[in-house]
Structure formats: C-alpha cells, structure tokens
Design an enzyme around this catalytic site. Structure first.
Site, PDB file in Angstrom:
ATOM      1  N   VAL A  84       0.839  -1.198   0.000  1.00 45.85           N
ATOM      2  CA  VAL A  84       0.000   0.000   0.000  1.00 45.85           C
ATOM      3  C   VAL A  84       0.875   1.248   0.000  1.00 45.85           C
ATOM      4  CG1 VAL A  84      -1.736   1.305   1.299  1.00 45.85           C
ATOM      5  CG2 VAL A  84      -1.966  -1.170   1.046  1.00 45.85           C
ATOM      6  N   CYS A 116     -11.064  -1.979   2.430  1.00 44.48           N
ATOM      7  CA  CYS A 116     -11.255  -1.965   0.978  1.00 44.48           C
ATOM      8  C   CYS A 116     -12.610  -2.539   0.564  1.00 44.48           C
ATOM      9  CB  CYS A 116     -10.126  -2.727   0.287  1.00 44.48           C
ATOM     10  SG  CYS A 116      -9.764  -4.329   0.991  1.00 44.48           S
ATOM     11  N   GLY A 122      -4.914  -7.475  -1.733  1.00 34.64           N
ATOM     12  CA  GLY A 122      -5.438  -6.962  -0.476  1.00 34.64           C
ATOM     13  C   GLY A 122      -4.720  -7.499   0.744  1.00 34.64           C
ATOM     14  N   ARG A 140     -11.336 -15.208  -0.701  1.00 33.45           N
ATOM     15  CA  ARG A 140     -10.170 -14.830  -1.493  1.00 33.45           C
ATOM     16  C   ARG A 140     -10.205 -15.607  -2.801  1.00 33.45           C
ATOM     17  NH1 ARG A 140      -7.501 -10.518  -0.163  1.00 33.45           N
ATOM     18  NH2 ARG A 140      -6.979 -11.261   1.921  1.00 33.45           N
ATOM     19  N   HIS A 186     -11.730  -6.050  -6.179  1.00 34.00           N
ATOM     20  CA  HIS A 186     -12.657  -6.843  -5.369  1.00 34.00           C
ATOM     21  C   HIS A 186     -14.029  -6.826  -6.042  1.00 34.00           C
ATOM     22  CE1 HIS A 186      -9.630  -7.160  -2.454  1.00 34.00           C
ATOM     23  NE2 HIS A 186     -10.135  -6.530  -1.437  1.00 34.00           N
ATOM     24  N   ASN A 240      -9.034  -2.550  -5.301  1.00 32.20           N
ATOM     25  CA  ASN A 240      -8.869  -2.622  -3.853  1.00 32.20           C
ATOM     26  C   ASN A 240      -7.666  -1.866  -3.309  1.00 32.20           C
ATOM     27  OD1 ASN A 240      -7.689  -4.919  -5.329  1.00 32.20           O
ATOM     28  ND2 ASN A 240      -6.795  -5.418  -3.336  1.00 32.20           N
TER      29      ASN A 240
END
Lengths: 342, 342, 342, 342
Positions: free
Chosen positions: C15, C149, C179, C234, C241, C320
């Site tokens: 991130v 997210c 994610g 997942r 997503h 995401n």
C-alpha cells in the site's frame, strides 16, 4: 496537415481491437474504415464487436458502420490487416492491386522474397524491395508485413548481436494466451497448466528472423545465414511473451559485451510516434523481465532483456499483441510515411 | 516380515508431507518417527503440521508426537531428509555417524564424490560408493541423495540416450510453484506471470546430471563428460515441471531412433514398490505431455516425454514433489533394501 | 502556491507503494518524507523497497533516504499511514499529538466515535468531528481514516440508496490477493482455488458501513441503523474486489429505480484531483463489471456496478489497493485541504 | 449376475467423459453403447473423443464404435444423458417412449411435475412419480433427472435443515470453469478475473431446490415453500463449485444446532456403489472447504460444508462434474436399480 486515411481489415477481433486502440488518437493516421466479415458488415462497430480491452472503446468509432473486406467498400490510403492467414493470402493482394498500402500482421505473405518483413529498428533498408514487388506483380499499392509475435521479441535483441557473427539460436518461448485470439485457448486447457505446442509457431520462429536480418540484393531479400531451433509453449499469462534465448556467436562475446551491445543499440529511426524511447530495455535485477511488470514498457513497444549470462543466454520479453502485432504494423506504417512511401 | 523403521526429518513441511503420504501405507517401511524443528517438537503431528495435500492426513500419524531432529530422539533404521540445505549439511552427517541410513532430498551432500546421487533407473552401481563413504568418514551409517527435481526429469530421459554419445544439453524449465515450498512463491509474484529465475537452480541442473550419468571408479564418482546449459523459470502451475530439452549427440540419431530408445528403456530394477511400470512414457499426441494431464502418471513416478523432433528436441515432464522429491528418496531407500544395504 | 508536504508511514510495503504512485505527481501534495521500519531507515528508498507495481518507481523518490516512523524524523504536514493495524494504534496517535494530520488506511482507529471514517462522496459532514477529536484528546493534529477496501466498494453504492430506507445488506465478496499484501497469500494456497475466509474481514465489513452512513451528533458519530451480513472469500485475482450485494429496503424500489439512483448520484464534491468523474459507473452489459476490465475505471477510483436485479441484487466492483486503500486516503486528504483543514 | 447394460448419450463431451470414467469399472452397470452426434458416429471412440481427464481413457472403451443418438442404434437398458438442453428436450422423450430408462443430467425435463428431479439423499420418495409419468405420457420407459450442479451442492445441505422451517435462502456461487464444458470459457475471459454472470444459472438455482425438497402428492411433485435468491459467478478454478449460503429459518437454530444437523444427516440409502460414506462432511477449520483440497472428498461425491456462523451462514463446496453432473446421474440409476425400477 491532413491525416492519412487508415482502415482496419478484421476490425472486430482481438488484434483488430488493438489496431483501433493504437490508431484512435494517432497523430498521423485517421481511422476512416473498419472492415470485417459479412456477419458484421452493415452493423455499427459497437454492435458488431465485443470489446475485450481494458481501455474503453473509442466512442466515435463505436458509431462507425462496419464495411465488408472489399477494396471497393474501404475508404483508406493504408489498410492494417488483422485477417486470418488464409483469408489474408487472397485479400491482401486484392487490396495491393487496387492501390492500397497494406500493412499486414498476417503470416500469409511474410516469407515472399519481394515483400518486406519489417521490424523498423532492424531492416528499414528492406523497404527498397517495395518497388521490385510492384514491378513483379503489377500492383499500384504494395504489402509490407510484420513478423510473428514471438519472432519480433528476440529478433530485435539479435540485431545488435549481428556484429558478433550469430551462428545459431535456441529459443524456448512461454507465450501468453492472447496470442491465440479471444476464443483461442479454452480455460480448461491452460488454467494451472502448460501446453508445450502452438500450431505452426516453431516453423515461423525458425525462418522469419533470418529474413529480417538478411539483405535486399536488388532483386530479392536474402536471409541471413544462421539457424534457429525453437520450442514454443503456451502458459497461463494474459499478455506478454517470455523467451529463453541461447545465441552462439563466432566472436564469442562475454555477457558484459552483449549487455553493452543491447544498451548501445540505437536504431536511428528518427522519431516515429509509436516508437519506444529505447527499443531494448536492459533489466539488471536477477528476476526480470517478467510479463506482468515489464510488458507495458514503452507503452508496450519496448522489448525487455535480462539475465544475460555466459552461453550466451538471456531472457527476452515483450507485449505480444502490441509490439508483437498491432503496434508492429503501425510502426511499419509510420516508417513508410517517414520515408515518403505513404 | 517386520517392516523397516522409517523416520522423516523435516516432517511438517511440503516435502515432509509428501514423504508421509508416500510412506504411510508402504509395504516395506513403517513410519516410526516424525522429526521437525523445536517449534514443533513435543506436539502431536496433527497440531504441528498444517496439512496441505489433497489427500487426507493419515489418521494414526496425526496422533504421533513430533520429536527433535536429533539422532538421540529418532527411532528408525532409515531417515528421510526433507531438511533445508544448510541444516541438512550439518544434521545428515550426525545421523550417518550415529548409524542411520539417510535418504536425503536435500542439496547439501549431492555433489560429494563419495556420496551417491541416485536415480535408481540410472545409476544403481553408484551404491558401491557407500562402502568408500563409510571408510572415508568413519560412519556406521551413510547418506544417499536424490537429485534436484528439475534434474531428475530430464536426466532420466538422457539415460537411454547415452549410447548415442551425448555432447551437450540445453534445457529451459517451466517449474511448478510447489517446488519452492508452501510459502515459497507469493501469489502476487506469479498469478498470470512468469518469473525467469529460481535461485541456485541452474547451477544444480548444470552439474548433477553428469554425476548421475558418470561412473564410480572405486574411489570416487566421476562425472560424465557433457555440458548442460539451463534456463529455469517459475510458472503458475501447482505441480509438475515441464522442460524443453535439446540434446546434441555424437551419433546424431533421428527422432525415430530417440523415440525407440525411450520406448525400449528398461532399467531392470526388479520390482520396487514405488517404481512406475515404465519410467519413461512416450506421448505421441502433438501437445503432450502437459502437467495437468500427465503429472500423476505412474502414481507421480513416471516421466512423460513427447514432441520428439529433429535437433534432437523434446518435452519432458514429471511430478516435482513426487518423482522430483519425496518419491525419489523413497525409491532410493527401496533400492537400498533390495540390495541388502538396509 | 507551495505544495503541502506529505509523508508516507510504511512506505516500502504494497500500500505504501500505491501511496507513492498516487502522490508522486500530485498537484497539491509533495512527497517530502518516506518512513518505514528501522530495517529500512537510513537506506535509499530504491534500496529499501522492492518495487512491485507495473509502473516504474518515480526516479527522484528512489534517491530519498528512508526515515524512521517517528514524528521527530518526519518532515510533513500530512502523513499517509499504511502501517499494520497494531503499529498504527500506537503510532498514529503520536503523530496526531505532535501536530500532524494523519490520513490513515489502517483499521486501528476506524471505529472510534470521534475519528471520522471517511468516504468523501458519502460523509464529508463527519469532518466536523475533528474539532471534537482534538478537544477530547488534546491533540494539535488529528486522524481521519478510510474504510476497509471491501467496505468502500459497496458502501459507496449504498449511499444513493439510503433514501429508500436500507434495512439489511447481504454481501459475498470475491477479493483479490493484493489486499493481503505482497507476501500475504502463498500461490500454493490460491492457484486454481478459493479460500472462503479472510481473517477479521467480515467483522469490519459488518460495522464500518453503518458508521460511514451515520451522522455526527455534535459529540460523536452515530452509526446508521441497518444490518450487514458478510461472507468474504479470497480468489485468484491480482487486483479488484468483486462483491455480490443484496439490499433490503423499506420502500422496495424496483431495479430501474435503483439504477436511476446510481446514475444520478452526484456527491457534489467540487473537483478534487483524485476524484473520478463519476464515483459510480453503471454497466448495463449482462456480464459486467469484471475486475480485469473495470478495475482501472476512473484511474482506479470509480466503483462499477451492474446486474441490478430484483431483490434488490447487484454486483459491485472496485480497485482494492487504489480506491480501496491508497487512493481513498489521498482523496480524504484532498477533501481536508479543500475544506481548509490542511 | 449379469450387469445392466448402460449407454451414454453425448459421450464425447466433458460430462460424457465423466460418465465413462464413472461407469467403466462399475459393479452393476456395463457400458454397452456410446452415442454422440453424427460427426462422431461410426468412428472408434478414441478417435471421436479428445480425452480431457487426468485419468487415462479406459482402453476397451476407446475401441468401441460410436453410434448415433437414436433409440434404434443404442443397445442399453439405461441411458445416461449428457446432451445439450435443447437436444435433450426432444431426444430423451424418444428414448423413454422406446422403453429406455433415461437418467439425465440435462436441464430440459427437470421442472416437469411428473418427472423426478432427484438427489437420492433428499427425495427418493419422488420415484413414485415414475408410474404417473408413464401413464401421462404412454411411455414404456421413463426419465429421471438430476439437478443443476450448483443446485445439488446446497440443496443437499438444506435437506437436514428442513426440520427448522426454511423460509428463504441467499446463495452466491463461485463456479469452476469445467461447468461450462471444455470450450465454454475462454482463458482470456477468466484468467485472473471473475465473470459475475452465468447464463440461465440463477433461474435454475432459484427453482430446482424447492422441487427437490417438495412432495409428490400422487399426481405431481409440489415444490416446497421457500424462496431462493442467487448470484452466480464464474471463477478461475478448474473443478469444484464454492457457495456462500445464507438460510433464514422459522425456528432460528444456532450454528451449533445446524452443525449438529449436518453431522447427523443420514439419508438411509443403503449402500449404493457411488454413494459417499457421508453425504455431508463438516469441516471445522476456519478456512475450509476449499475446492482444491476438498472437491475429491468421497471420490468427488461428498459435499463439504464449513464456516457455520450465525445468520445462519455457511460455505458449501462440491465437485461440479462428479457430484454435480455425471456422478449424480449414476447415483440416481443406482437408486433405481435398488428400488427394482431398473
């Protein structure tokens, strides 16, 4: 300056869509004609084609009416051919005879000795064959072709190595599914799997590079004298062909010398709109190039090389539907325009 | 007949689990000891290990208490080593010194000239080095090793070609993620991607085959005299390594002669429990072998070859954690027992 | 105008890299400080971080020296926090106390009643809680957070439905591997597989939307009164997503009314640099949105919805790590600047 | 005892191959007829079908000559139908009229009130409708069908919950590509992607469970009275459908009560050859069931459930081409034989 009128033959397929993407905001070309099979002709493009790219379909093109793949219906100076090989064999000659410049991604005409098989960074002097081609065939227009996607990647990397005296090349390719077209590879065939076979691919890969790196002798293009042995494999990757290359060379250069040759490679093209800043990008990380990270380098037009080791061995990677297909044809047409041939 | 007591060193990891799967119903061996790091020792196996295989964990083994990787805690005649290479370097010698037979999948001891690097179908006569090993090192026990997973596949295919005079081999591998262990390859690294690098792999692949196909001269194992040049790549496949192979041979056999040699290859092992009916399976379809369809041939112990073309080129495929790891060690131990060495 | 000085806490992770990508050419912010763990501090950023994005690392940032995650080492007006939740809990308060504005992507402070949990298109009036937060805590700076997210995607789609009286929401998510961070999901866990569990995710998804769509009563933010029941999974997708949503509403609107509400949704934000032209894109094709085709809509900041059916059911999809993480924090900071709070 | 003669209609396709796999060593049935389209008829099966399964094609069947899908050419007591729905509509009635027992996996006849839609563990009493069917239609033979693959998984899990008074069900499915047949899902559509739509699937999933869990009133099968709301998605998984399920029940049982009901569920079938030891397997790990690890439970015939939470919510997973297709039809035929109807 008025733009050059451009048409796409086979506009609804996967490569056709890449042509449209590459031409829709082009500084020199203007899309004036989208041609496809009779099933699509007469429809608006947005109704005829199921758009498969991550970018949006250019709005104004969606409203264009698709025409038949027929010289009398196509309004263009240059046509980009994304036709299947068997159809290309017949149709491209019709367009050339009717005075069109045909920039073709199809395999049909690639190996004909008076039809240039072009990578602008490698063999722009082969354009001299165009005049011969027109004489031989009595055409007002002409055809130039670009190589098979797998060929393009490593042949570009061979160009700066020619000075070392290439004797033989081994190549194992790991090819993305987009190379087979949208319906080409069923997911049940390739999910978590490798298919060690791609019909007709090895034959192309083993003969095209020598023509590209050969010479035009005034009559015909004579292939360079080295051998290529290929093993081609389909892998579960969307876009980007990865190639493991071995090159045996007369002068036996060191990996450092090969790296230097890649780095210094300057095709001296001038400044074509689709040309990447550098045609060869050398990656020095131990695990690059990789398709996911490197395929879009140079907006998909640069070839990335890495892992240059004794042998000489290295990895070569490029975007198969951009540099390896639509982008290759567009770059060819840009070169034609720069040379006053279009 | 009482079964031979078998232990697994590194029992909780990916290869350790394959050992347990392969040994849990074995006709000759009985799992008596599961050893792992101090983090796991003292726990029940089902609590220490997160089972990752598609088969269920054998119930009775789940209740066994894990012990430390220490000769004094392990109760076994033969121990199967799935230890990481650095730990194996130290630990396997301790076990051999303490009188254990060590059947190791680790890389640490593979290239030592008095330690056999075994593929039973290729070099059972190398077992003669065991006596020398014990003399050299003053051990009551001894170590036998099996090759790297990528090595095993194509070396097995080279064995029947030795008669043609192998001069050089080129190999491009497309290796499954399970070869790197459960946490080895992050999904973000490999989903829809190729990584053209596997640390340390090419070095193993380029030296192990010559030792395996070499000869024991009474003192040491002398490697065969041919070169291997490898390019190793990770692909988004769960299990099964696919290899594109080129072999240059003195006698220049035709593809038909190579196919014939593969078909006729009979290692004459007798009848070891883990041995596949045929070690080499020749696939004549144009697009085989493929990991998804062929990796479980011979219960994961057969190597499939196909696409035998001039060059000589062919494709070679096998299950990397069965034939390429746990199954290889188990087959070695079966051979030791057959030869009265266990 | 001088740019606002911005720092990133946790700059080397997945991130953190998205923050750098989003801030490197920002019209209002200038990256002045990259902070990470002591393992990275003191190194040049290009040495400390292994860049994982498809875009190239911004050159000038690669040369910046990484500092520790410590208010005394960070030179910035606003810090973007990509810290793990436990570390964020402690560190973000230190930065706020030291006078920094903290725009956090971490979960630690999201549910505190005096800390805004922001989606600018949904609840800009919650910024009024900042003054209260500073009073309560005696801070010169303050914290604003963005949601999880998975929460962001569908909560944005719920905003224009609030007028129909939302009573309950069911959501089944199909979440991309990015994610979980670069090392978060081993390839052996997810290749060709589904993992029907993401630790802590359902709890966040079931409480955050009500806070976001709640009201600030002058003292605290009071959650809206509807229930969310989530099942989080997942899937083997890199980014994006996808969410299957059911919404039960008091007024029982028709699919056409819901579609109309989505289309007309105008958050009236003005013109923030990272804001997408339309926050909600309605796809009318039968099989959209899809992560591969739609995740980059609005440069990754737009949410795509489709398949609006009776029930009311629909599909909701967004990027995401852009809209769901770094982009969300950056949009928050842009809103703060627009409102004169930064 | 002589075996019952069995034929397969649509023997060359993906489900047809699963029929052959499931019937080739069957204790009660003997494959006597393989029928397929006129394109295949007259050829040897091994030439007509491209075998796609990981198991080898049974040798003796490869040599059988394929016949046309015509009652006059098929020699069998029972025919298993893997025909496409439109063809099944016409053909299955012809076979039933000609005296064959038709065990069909096709959708065409599933919802007809006098044709049983069978899951043997759920509604064996619906076989009583067969006599009515024969009366109504004047057939010597009859048709029994099995449900859609997605329906089967969760309907089996609903059966033991019927006693709590099911009121409504929400289901979000994540479906494997094999459900669409070999050419059904192009790899370009699904690699690293989710397609939130499967044509016709939600309609089946929302109506079939109520018929299966309904009652035969002597005249017709009357559907049970609860609602199903489905959202069906294609995911990049080869085999195994994963389903997120919410069930609202009148008696509001706790997760523990639901788990208990699953564990105690005993369909009392007797001992059918294809029947799994337990039809429902309860997984208590936090992250199971998963398709890769659990799809082959009970040789592909068991349904795995897990993550039973308040709501009531849970995950349900099964093998879509075994339990969800060919295995379902075979189990139906076994029940017919056990009941003296075949």
């Amino acid at each position: 300056m008025a733009k050059i009128k451009a048409g796409v033959l086979g506009a609804t397929g996967a490569v056709g869509q890449r042509f449209i993407e590459g031409l829709s905001d082009h500084p020199w070309f203007e899309l004036t004609s989208l041609a496809a099979s009779s099933r699509s002709a007469g429809k608006k493009y947005c109704d005829a084609a199921r758009w498969r790219l991550e970018t949006e379909m250019p709005k104004d093109l969606g409203d264009m009416t698709v025409v038949n793949v027929d010289p009398s219906e196509v309004d263009a100076d240059v046509v980009f051919s994304a036709l299947p090989s068997d159809e290309a064999q017949r149709v491209e000659a019709e367009f050339a005879a009717a005075g069109f410049v045909v920039a073709s991604n199809a395999a049909a005409n690639r190996m004909k000795p008076d039809i240039p098989l072009m990578i602008p960074e490698c063999n722009k002097e082969h354009l001299d064959a165009i005049k011969k081609q027109q004489e031989n065939r009595g055409w007002d227009g002409y055809i130039v072709t670009n190589p098979n996607c797998t060929t393009i990647m490593f042949t570009l990397s061979l160009k700066p190595l020619m000075k070392f005296g290439i004797e033989s090349v081994h190549i194992a390719s790991m090819q993305a599914v987009s190379g087979a077209g949208y319906e080409g590879v069923p997911s049940m065939a390739i999910l978590g799997n490798i298919i060690p076979y791609i019909g007709g691919e090895e034959e192309k890969v083993e003969t095209e590079p020598q023509k590209i790196l050969g010479t035009f002798d005034g009559e015909k293009i004579v292939s360079a004298d080295f051998s290529v042995s290929a093993s081609c494999h389909r892998v579960p990757v969307m876009d980007g062909h990865t190639e493991a290359i071995w090159v045996t060379m007369r002068d036996d250069p060191s990996p450092a010398e090969v790296r230097e040759a890649f780095l210094k490679f300057d095709p001296g093209l001038g400044d074509l709109p689709t040309e990447p800043k550098k045609p060869l990008i050398v990656r020095d990380e131990p695990d690059r190039p990789q398709p996911r990270l490197d395929r879009n380098a140079g907006r998909g037009m640069a070839i990335s090389v890495g892992r240059i080791r004794s042998g000489i061995r290295y990895i070569c990677m490029g975007h198969n539907t951009v540099r390896g297909a639509a982008g290759a044809s567009i770059l060819n047409a840009e070169l034609l325009h720069q040379k006053g041939l279009l």
